[in-house]
Motif scaffolding. Structure first.
Motif, PDB file in Angstrom:
ATOM      1  N   THR A   1      40.117  35.616  40.787  1.00 32.78           N
ATOM      2  CA  THR A   1      39.239  35.028  40.972  1.00 32.78           C
ATOM      3  C   THR A   1      38.791  34.822  42.361  1.00 32.78           C
ATOM      4  O   THR A   1      38.013  34.618  42.720  1.00 32.78           O
ATOM      5  CB  THR A   1      38.284  33.899  40.195  1.00 32.78           C
ATOM      6  OG1 THR A   1      38.504  33.108  40.031  1.00 32.78           O
ATOM      7  CG2 THR A   1      37.661  34.816  39.024  1.00 32.78           C
TER       8      THR A   1
ATOM      9  N   TYR B   1      39.421  35.942  44.991  1.00 38.16           N
ATOM     10  CA  TYR B   1      38.334  36.683  46.399  1.00 38.16           C
ATOM     11  C   TYR B   1      37.431  36.235  46.282  1.00 38.16           C
ATOM     12  O   TYR B   1      37.169  37.022  47.331  1.00 38.16           O
ATOM     13  CB  TYR B   1      39.198  37.682  45.775  1.00 38.16           C
ATOM     14  CG  TYR B   1      37.869  38.708  44.993  1.00 38.16           C
ATOM     15  CD1 TYR B   1      36.485  39.446  44.989  1.00 38.16           C
ATOM     16  CD2 TYR B   1      39.134  38.031  43.080  1.00 38.16           C
ATOM     17  CE1 TYR B   1      36.016  39.243  43.899  1.00 38.16           C
ATOM     18  CE2 TYR B   1      37.656  38.752  42.088  1.00 38.16           C
ATOM     19  CZ  TYR B   1      36.325  38.967  42.646  1.00 38.16           C
ATOM     20  OH  TYR B   1      35.652  39.347  40.774  1.00 38.16           O
ATOM     21  N   ASN B   2      36.486  35.808  45.340  1.00 38.77           N
ATOM     22  CA  ASN B   2      35.181  35.711  45.613  1.00 38.77           C
ATOM     23  C   ASN B   2      35.363  34.703  47.334  1.00 38.77           C
ATOM     24  O   ASN B   2      34.482  34.768  47.624  1.00 38.77           O
ATOM     25  CB  ASN B   2      34.811  35.090  44.202  1.00 38.77           C
ATOM     26  CG  ASN B   2      34.427  36.250  43.380  1.00 38.77           C
ATOM     27  OD1 ASN B   2      33.442  36.812  43.589  1.00 38.77           O
ATOM     28  ND2 ASN B   2      35.111  35.747  42.282  1.00 38.77           N
ATOM     29  N   THR B   3      35.966  34.092  47.457  1.00 38.41           N
ATOM     30  CA  THR B   3      36.150  32.899  48.568  1.00 38.41           C
ATOM     31  C   THR B   3      36.473  32.671  49.842  1.00 38.41           C
ATOM     32  O   THR B   3      36.797  31.930  50.382  1.00 38.41           O
ATOM     33  CB  THR B   3      36.300  31.589  47.578  1.00 38.41           C
ATOM     34  OG1 THR B   3      37.108  31.554  47.190  1.00 38.41           O
ATOM     35  CG2 THR B   3      35.183  30.811  46.470  1.00 38.41           C
TER      36      THR B   3
ATOM     37  N   ASN C   1      30.805  32.871  49.112  1.00 41.04           N
ATOM     38  CA  ASN C   1      30.026  34.153  48.239  1.00 41.04           C
ATOM     39  C   ASN C   1      31.054  35.485  48.899  1.00 41.04           C
ATOM     40  O   ASN C   1      29.482  35.927  49.873  1.00 41.04           O
ATOM     41  CB  ASN C   1      28.846  34.961  47.549  1.00 41.04           C
ATOM     42  CG  ASN C   1      29.466  35.485  46.454  1.00 41.04           C
ATOM     43  OD1 ASN C   1      29.851  35.996  46.237  1.00 41.04           O
ATOM     44  ND2 ASN C   1      27.970  34.725  45.744  1.00 41.04           N
ATOM     45  N   ILE C   2      31.607  36.259  48.559  1.00 41.72           N
ATOM     46  CA  ILE C   2      31.839  37.273  49.278  1.00 41.72           C
ATOM     47  C   ILE C   2      30.922  38.797  48.768  1.00 41.72           C
ATOM     48  O   ILE C   2      31.516  38.925  49.969  1.00 41.72           O
ATOM     49  CB  ILE C   2      33.542  37.983  48.618  1.00 41.72           C
ATOM     50  CG1 ILE C   2      34.234  38.425  49.843  1.00 41.72           C
ATOM     51  CG2 ILE C   2      33.201  38.617  47.330  1.00 41.72           C
ATOM     52  CD1 ILE C   2      34.430  37.834  51.417  1.00 41.72           C
ATOM     53  N   ASN C   3      30.499  38.376  48.016  1.00 37.84           N
ATOM     54  CA  ASN C   3      29.324  39.620  48.262  1.00 37.84           C
ATOM     55  C   ASN C   3      28.186  39.023  48.680  1.00 37.84           C
ATOM     56  O   ASN C   3      27.480  40.864  49.200  1.00 37.84           O
ATOM     57  CB  ASN C   3      28.760  39.217  46.014  1.00 37.84           C
ATOM     58  CG  ASN C   3      29.878  39.624  45.470  1.00 37.84           C
ATOM     59  OD1 ASN C   3      30.605  41.284  45.391  1.00 37.84           O
ATOM     60  ND2 ASN C   3      30.488  38.628  44.245  1.00 37.84           N
TER      61      ASN C   3
ATOM     62  N   GLN D   1      32.743  44.825  48.979  1.00 36.89           N
ATOM     63  CA  GLN D   1      31.996  45.409  47.641  1.00 36.89           C
ATOM     64  C   GLN D   1      33.666  46.044  46.804  1.00 36.89           C
ATOM     65  O   GLN D   1      32.421  46.351  45.586  1.00 36.89           O
ATOM     66  CB  GLN D   1      31.149  46.480  47.551  1.00 36.89           C
ATOM     67  CG  GLN D   1      30.489  45.581  48.737  1.00 36.89           C
ATOM     68  CD  GLN D   1      28.905  46.744  48.612  1.00 36.89           C
ATOM     69  OE1 GLN D   1      29.221  48.188  48.765  1.00 36.89           O
ATOM     70  NE2 GLN D   1      27.891  46.330  48.571  1.00 36.89           N
TER      71      GLN D   1
ATOM     72  N   SER E   1      44.293  41.473  43.618  1.00 39.01           N
ATOM     73  CA  SER E   1      44.127  39.692  42.843  1.00 39.01           C
ATOM     74  C   SER E   1      45.332  39.459  41.986  1.00 39.01           C
ATOM     75  O   SER E   1      46.245  38.664  42.283  1.00 39.01           O
ATOM     76  CB  SER E   1      42.732  38.840  43.370  1.00 39.01           C
ATOM     77  OG  SER E   1      42.355  39.122  43.421  1.00 39.01           O
TER      78      SER E   1
ATOM     79  N   ASN F   1      41.109  42.133  52.069  1.00 35.68           N
ATOM     80  CA  ASN F   1      40.028  41.353  51.191  1.00 35.68           C
ATOM     81  C   ASN F   1      41.032  42.232  49.533  1.00 35.68           C
ATOM     82  O   ASN F   1      40.657  43.079  49.272  1.00 35.68           O
ATOM     83  CB  ASN F   1      38.926  41.077  50.569  1.00 35.68           C
ATOM     84  CG  ASN F   1      38.657  39.803  49.288  1.00 35.68           C
ATOM     85  OD1 ASN F   1      38.415  40.477  48.479  1.00 35.68           O
ATOM     86  ND2 ASN F   1      37.706  38.872  49.662  1.00 35.68           N
TER      87      ASN F   1
ATOM     88  N   TRP G   1      40.129  42.031  46.522  1.00 32.34           N
ATOM     89  CA  TRP G   1      39.256  42.098  45.366  1.00 32.34           C
ATOM     90  C   TRP G   1      39.814  42.418  44.231  1.00 32.34           C
ATOM     91  O   TRP G   1      40.147  41.112  44.135  1.00 32.34           O
ATOM     92  CB  TRP G   1      39.070  43.407  45.230  1.00 32.34           C
ATOM     93  CG  TRP G   1      37.559  43.637  44.624  1.00 32.34           C
ATOM     94  CD1 TRP G   1      37.060  45.156  43.648  1.00 32.34           C
ATOM     95  CD2 TRP G   1      35.917  43.092  45.193  1.00 32.34           C
ATOM     96  NE1 TRP G   1      35.608  44.687  43.698  1.00 32.34           N
ATOM     97  CE2 TRP G   1      35.395  43.312  44.332  1.00 32.34           C
ATOM     98  CE3 TRP G   1      35.799  42.134  46.764  1.00 32.34           C
ATOM     99  CZ2 TRP G   1      33.780  43.704  44.798  1.00 32.34           C
ATOM    100  CZ3 TRP G   1      34.648  41.984  46.749  1.00 32.34           C
ATOM    101  CH2 TRP G   1      33.312  42.438  45.170  1.00 32.34           C
ATOM    102  N   ILE G   2      39.463  42.840  43.081  1.00 21.07           N
ATOM    103  CA  ILE G   2      39.672  42.425  41.655  1.00 21.07           C
ATOM    104  C   ILE G   2      41.576  42.537  41.077  1.00 21.07           C
ATOM    105  O   ILE G   2      42.066  41.893  40.852  1.00 21.07           O
ATOM    106  CB  ILE G   2      38.829  43.044  40.574  1.00 21.07           C
ATOM    107  CG1 ILE G   2      36.925  42.406  40.388  1.00 21.07           C
ATOM    108  CG2 ILE G   2      39.061  42.434  39.070  1.00 21.07           C
ATOM    109  CD1 ILE G   2      36.097  43.003  40.771  1.00 21.07           C
TER     110      ILE G   2
END
Length: 295
Positions: free
Chosen positions: A260, A262-264, A177-179, A210, A251, A245, A247-248
């Motif tokens: 989605t 970018y989350n992993t 989880n990138i967060n 973030q 991507s 990365n 991000w949203i």
């Protein structure tokens, strides 16, 4: 040299348009495409996935797969952000990240043991590369696969004159989880922020993702982070590296990249970038190396 047809753990597999070396060892599974000498999988029996590969990756001629470890050479990123000694030498084909990642490499050798497998691939200058970049060279990429992943990329200048190049081992890392990722090693290092007019800034504490991140870090850095299961360590002999990365929003614009994803994933790219570009005199060699481990 162990010919591929006599290999205990390696075989040649065609996926769509591309030939790949498939490695099935008691300790791990791996895959390396001959196009671009691109490692696309390294899955350890006990430590899991080392690199991330997009679930929508396309095995097509003339394009790099999204994920694994693409090789960027003899320039990194967009050409006009490279030193003039690189950008002014390029004759044509000015796409990002150079031409090595879309050329077909030759298998040179495979060595195998119960402890691991080494694979060595080679790219030499040819009429296609000379039409893009006017120098003679040999590139050797050496993969050592065991309980860790190690890659060495050696450039040998075979021209009568010197040349300058930039490069990177564009490593896509698997994360849970990138967060939750906190990347250590870069505290107080200077970085160039590609998303803020290429301004120079200083890292304060851990790197956290973030928002979209695209940074060139300067200096020798040993990176580390927790991927949700293991502590991941990336070491190299370079004095520049990239943390990226999308991000949203970015991507949604990328090819071979679910919105989605970018989350992993996380890219930490060992390289010789910007002022860290390499100049080789005639018949000199330079080796870029990277080692990825999990504790």
């Amino acid at each position: 040299m162990t010919p591929l047809k006599y290999s205990a753990f390696c075989s040649l597999k065609t996926i769509d348009d591309l030939e790949c070396i498939e490695v099935k060892h008691p300790k791990f599974n791996a895959q390396i495409c001959l196009q671009g000498a691109q490692l696309t999988q390294f899955t350890h029996r006990d430590k899991g996935e080392f690199v991330w590969l997009s679930p929508s990756a396309q095995y097509k001629q003339g394009q790099s797969l999204r994920g694994g470890v693409p090789i960027c050479w003899p320039w990194f990123g967009v050409l006009d952000k490279n030193p003039a000694s690189i950008s002014e030498a390029v004759l044509s084909n000015k796409h990002a990240h150079g031409f090595a990642r879309t050329q077909i490499w030759k298998l040179v050798k495979i060595n195998e043991s119960v402890h691991g497998v080494t694979v060595e691939l080679e790219l030499t200058s040819n009429p296609v590369t000379r039409a893009i970049w006017p120098y003679d060279f040999t590139l050797r990429c050496h993969f050592h696969l065991s309980d860790e992943l190690s890659i060495q990329l050696t450039t040998h200048n075979l021209s009568d004159s010197s040349f300058t190049y930039s490069q990177a081992l564009h490593t896509y890392l698997q994360v849970n989880n990138i967060n939750n990722v906190r990347i250590s090693g870069a505290h107080q290092h200077t970085y160039v922020d590609a998303l803020d007019h290429w301004q120079s800034k200083q890292q304060d504490g851990h790197i956290q993702i973030q928002q979209e991140v695209d940074r060139v870090y300067l200096g020798a850095i040993d990176y580390g982070f927790y991927d949700g299961k293991n502590t991941v360590n990336l070491k190299s002999n370079s004095h520049s590296s990239v943390v990226w990365n999308p991000w949203i929003n970015k991507s949604k614009t990328l090819s071979q990249f679910p919105h989605t994803a970018y989350n992993t994933m996380l890219c930490i790219e060992s390289g010789n970038i910007l002022d860290d570009a390499v100049t080789l005199k005639s018949h000199e060699r330079h080796c870029l190396s990277m080692t990825l481990t999990k504790d």
